[in-house]
Scaffold this motif. Structure first.
Motif, PDB file in Angstrom:
ATOM      1  N   GLU A  37       0.918  -1.106  -0.376  1.00  0.00           N
ATOM      2  CA  GLU A  37       0.107   0.353  -0.251  1.00  0.00           C
ATOM      3  C   GLU A  37       0.858   1.513  -0.262  1.00  0.00           C
ATOM      4  N   ARG A  38       0.263   2.307  -0.751  1.00  0.00           N
ATOM      5  CA  ARG A  38       1.252   3.413  -1.317  1.00  0.00           C
ATOM      6  C   ARG A  38       0.581   4.679  -1.329  1.00  0.00           C
ATOM      7  N   PRO A  39       0.593   5.195  -0.450  1.00  0.00           N
ATOM      8  CA  PRO A  39       0.100   6.889  -1.449  1.00  0.00           C
ATOM      9  C   PRO A  39       0.303   6.813  -2.934  1.00  0.00           C
ATOM     10  N   VAL A  40      -0.946   7.108  -4.171  1.00  0.00           N
ATOM     11  CA  VAL A  40      -0.934   6.977  -5.648  1.00  0.00           C
ATOM     12  C   VAL A  40      -1.932   8.561  -6.037  1.00  0.00           C
ATOM     13  N   SER A  41      -0.862   9.031  -6.630  1.00  0.00           N
ATOM     14  CA  SER A  41      -1.812   9.931  -6.934  1.00  0.00           C
ATOM     15  C   SER A  41      -2.786   9.621  -8.547  1.00  0.00           C
ATOM     16  N   THR A  42      -4.073  10.447  -7.674  1.00  0.00           N
ATOM     17  CA  THR A  42      -5.158   9.861  -8.663  1.00  0.00           C
ATOM     18  C   THR A  42      -5.034  10.673  -9.881  1.00  0.00           C
ATOM     19  N   SER A  43      -4.148  11.705 -10.269  1.00  0.00           N
ATOM     20  CA  SER A  43      -4.422  12.018 -11.594  1.00  0.00           C
ATOM     21  C   SER A  43      -4.590  11.309 -12.224  1.00  0.00           C
ATOM     22  N   SER A  44      -4.662  12.339 -13.882  1.00  0.00           N
ATOM     23  CA  SER A  44      -4.606  11.886 -15.106  1.00  0.00           C
ATOM     24  C   SER A  44      -4.562  12.805 -16.544  1.00  0.00           C
ATOM     25  N   PRO A  45      -3.470  13.350 -17.106  1.00  0.00           N
ATOM     26  CA  PRO A  45      -3.233  14.096 -17.899  1.00  0.00           C
ATOM     27  C   PRO A  45      -4.443  14.155 -18.470  1.00  0.00           C
ATOM     28  N   ALA A  46      -4.744  15.433 -19.777  1.00  0.00           N
ATOM     29  CA  ALA A  46      -5.855  16.347 -20.336  1.00  0.00           C
ATOM     30  C   ALA A  46      -6.444  15.290 -21.123  1.00  0.00           C
ATOM     31  N   PRO A  47      -7.197  14.552 -21.951  1.00  0.00           N
ATOM     32  CA  PRO A  47      -7.704  13.959 -23.062  1.00  0.00           C
ATOM     33  C   PRO A  47      -6.553  14.238 -23.982  1.00  0.00           C
ATOM     34  N   ASP A  48      -7.208  13.650 -24.697  1.00  0.00           N
ATOM     35  CA  ASP A  48      -5.924  14.007 -26.413  1.00  0.00           C
ATOM     36  C   ASP A  48      -7.059  13.123 -27.136  1.00  0.00           C
ATOM     37  N   THR A  49      -7.855  14.845 -28.052  1.00  0.00           N
ATOM     38  CA  THR A  49      -8.853  14.709 -28.696  1.00  0.00           C
ATOM     39  C   THR A  49      -8.485  15.042 -30.108  1.00  0.00           C
ATOM     40  N   GLU A  50      -7.086  14.916 -30.158  1.00  0.00           N
ATOM     41  CA  GLU A  50      -6.510  15.972 -32.143  1.00  0.00           C
ATOM     42  C   GLU A  50      -7.524  14.427 -32.526  1.00  0.00           C
ATOM     43  N   GLY A  51      -7.871  15.205 -33.818  1.00  0.00           N
ATOM     44  CA  GLY A  51      -8.912  14.419 -35.126  1.00  0.00           C
ATOM     45  C   GLY A  51      -9.916  13.450 -34.768  1.00  0.00           C
ATOM     46  N   VAL A  52     -10.166  14.208 -33.433  1.00  0.00           N
ATOM     47  CA  VAL A  52     -11.333  13.637 -33.745  1.00  0.00           C
ATOM     48  C   VAL A  52     -13.154  14.234 -33.738  1.00  0.00           C
ATOM     49  N   ASP A  53     -13.673  13.656 -34.238  1.00  0.00           N
ATOM     50  CA  ASP A  53     -14.775  13.585 -34.897  1.00  0.00           C
ATOM     51  C   ASP A  53     -15.531  14.576 -33.991  1.00  0.00           C
TER      52      ASP A  53
END
Length: 518
Positions: A37-53
């Motif tokens: 068990e360890r403290p783990v960040s729950t963050s994520s980078p911003a979504p990648d939406t390049e080229g998405v309809d």
């Protein structure tokens, strides 16, 4: 013997299980070497939406809300279109699990798939992290497991309850094998199974396809903020990964496809090639067994195979009763044999099961068959059997001619004589509620970055020639050959394979095409 006019090599065993059937599980060692068990960040980078309809942006722009789900893992659920061709037609849920890179800042995300189709990627990562990926990858990547649509904790295919599934998988037909009555009874069972799936699955069956699932993988990539997909797929997961490369060649990052399926061959050929592959693995088991005093067989390999064939015929005539009331017939025993052939480390368990059957005790053989179906104490622990059927029936058109079916049965009888009598029967997909929408064709993925394909020379479930074929089809395919027994090649104790795969995934070092690892 009266044989019905249309029979085909069954696909019951076609590329099922992937990593789910493994020596580690059978030996009692299928466990996750779970980080403390360890403290783990729950963050994520911003979504990648390049080229998405534009009509897909609401899906790609969603935020992944990670929650601690024990032992350092994080879990989440995202939403995908039910039908990627019509995003407004409805939505489904996709279950994810993440193990954050233990070394600090990750290279990126590494998606994994254990095969099947129908095996749970969430369970693979949570329960067997260090079996799914090596320690070096755990240190440098956020390892992502996901349940494909129709599977496990995602919006899932539902069919039978446990008692109904037992009857479907294990009940002995009333009429003799190969007779018209036998054929009709199995066709009736298959139709009832398909109807149950349609009734219980809330309209999702037409959309449980590998192409839809590959588009889900791009959604997962996008919401995780990765510009390219890094992926490690085993067994059926190679078809999923190759399909992704076909659809999104410009978004291919570092793809490893281990124990490949040839996407160009039809379902009939899949079943035929696998029959020959399992017979070859069975002969290798027999040669090894005969050198052990505990082996239940004697004489030459041919002698042992003839005796095993006689044993299968014996339980086909007179099934053995188990303590729970089930009868062990030749079909269940064949499933038990196949389960143990996925890994050479499981061969001692096959000897134990066959010794028991020779002595009139079917319990350990049922243990192996139950392991294959993920059944425990009368309950099915997941929906892998239902999802397996759903994917295969939508991916593989039922289009073989009677002449092709007859030729396949003749080839199996010649090259897989021990298991041939128990490998053919009505195609279960003839009773599926929807026609297949998949196509069987080569995949080139023009423009994709290098894609590494691994083939094991005596892999019974995904025979070596499939890996060779896929590597040749892919415009950027690179083949690694593992010489040996068992299913898949990476993280199986072959340092040559492991070094090549990890150098590629960690540093982008492309292996030499045609690398052979003994």
């Amino acid at each position: 013997m009266n044989v019905a006019p249309t029979r085909r090599a069954r696909r019951t065993l076609a590329v099922i299980a992937g990593l789910a059937v493994s020596a580690l599980a059978l030996s009692g060692c299928l466990y996750a070497l779970i980080p403390e068990e360890r403290p783990v960040s729950t963050s994520s980078p911003a979504p990648d939406t390049e080229g998405v309809d534009e009509d897909l942006l609401p899906f790609y722009e969603q935020t992944v809300e990670w929650e601690d789900c024990g032992a350092g893992f994080q879990c989440s659920t995202i939403t995908a279109p039910l039908d990627w061709a019509d995003p407004a037609a409805g939505e489904i849920d996709l279950a994810l699990v993440r193990n954050r890179a233990t070394g600090g800042e990750p290279i990126g995300s590494l998606l994994t798939n254990p095969g099947g189709p129908g095996s749970s990627g969430v369970d693979l990562v949570r329960e067997s992290l260090t079996y799914a990926v090596g320690e070096a990858l755990i240190e440098e990547y956020d390892v992502i497991g996901f349940d494909p649509r129709g599977v496990g904790q995602s919006t899932a295919v539902r069919c039978f309850d446990a008692a109904e599934m037992d009857a479907y998988l294990f009940d002995i037909p009333e009429d003799p094998r190969g007779s018209e009555g036998w054929e009709a009874e199995l066709q009736e069972r298959n139709a009832a199974f398909g109807e149950a799936c349609e009734d219980a699955s809330e309209g999702i069956l037409p959309f449980i396809t590998t192409e839809q699932s590959a588009r889900d993988m791009d959604l997962i990539r996008g919401v995780l903020g990765d510009r390219a997909l890094n992926f490690l797929g085993y067994s059926y997961g190679t078809f999923l990964g190759a399909t992704y490369a076909k659809l999104f060649p410009e978004r291919v990052g570092r793809l490893v496809l281990d124990g490949a399926i040839d996407p160009s061959i039809p379902g009939l050929d899949v079943g035929t090639t696998q029959a020959v592959g399992f017979e070859s693995a069975l002969r290798a088991y027999m040669a090894d067994c005969l050198g052990d005093e505990e082996c239940p067989f004697r004489g030459s390999v041919d002698d042992g195979m003839q005796d095993l064939g006689a044993l299968l015929a014996s339980v086909d005539r007179d099934p053995l009763p188990a303590a729970d009331g089930r009868l062990l017939g030749a079909d269940a025993l064949t499933t038990a044999i196949v389960a143990a052939l996925y890994s050479q480390d499981s061969w001692p368990f096959l000897s134990q099961a066959l010794t028991g059957v020779l002595e009139g005790d079917p319990e350990f053989a049922f243990f192996l068959a139950d392991f294959y179906y993920n059944r425990e104490e009368g309950e099915y622990l997941d929906n892998s059997t239902e999802a397996f059927r759903a994917y295969n029936c939508m991916d593989y058109p039922v289009d073989a001619t009677e002449e092709e079916e007859a030729a396949a049965e003749a080839l199996i009888a010649e090259q897989a004589p021990t298991i041939a009598p128990y490998w053919s029967g009505p195609d279960p997909c003839e009773g599926w509620p929807y026609p297949a929408t998949g196509v069987r064709e080569p995949i080139a993925a023009e423009g994709a970055d290098p894609i590494v394909v691994i083939g094991t020379t005596n892999d019974p479930a995904t025979p070596y020639e499939w890996s060779v074929s896929l590597a040749e089809q892919l415009s950027s395919g690179v083949l690694i050959t593992r010489e040996g027994e068992g299913h898949t090649g990476y993280n199986k104790g072959n340092d040559c394979v492991d070094r090549a795969v990890e150098a590629y995934l960690l540093d982008g070092t492309v292996p030499e095409d045609g690398l052979v690892c003994s």
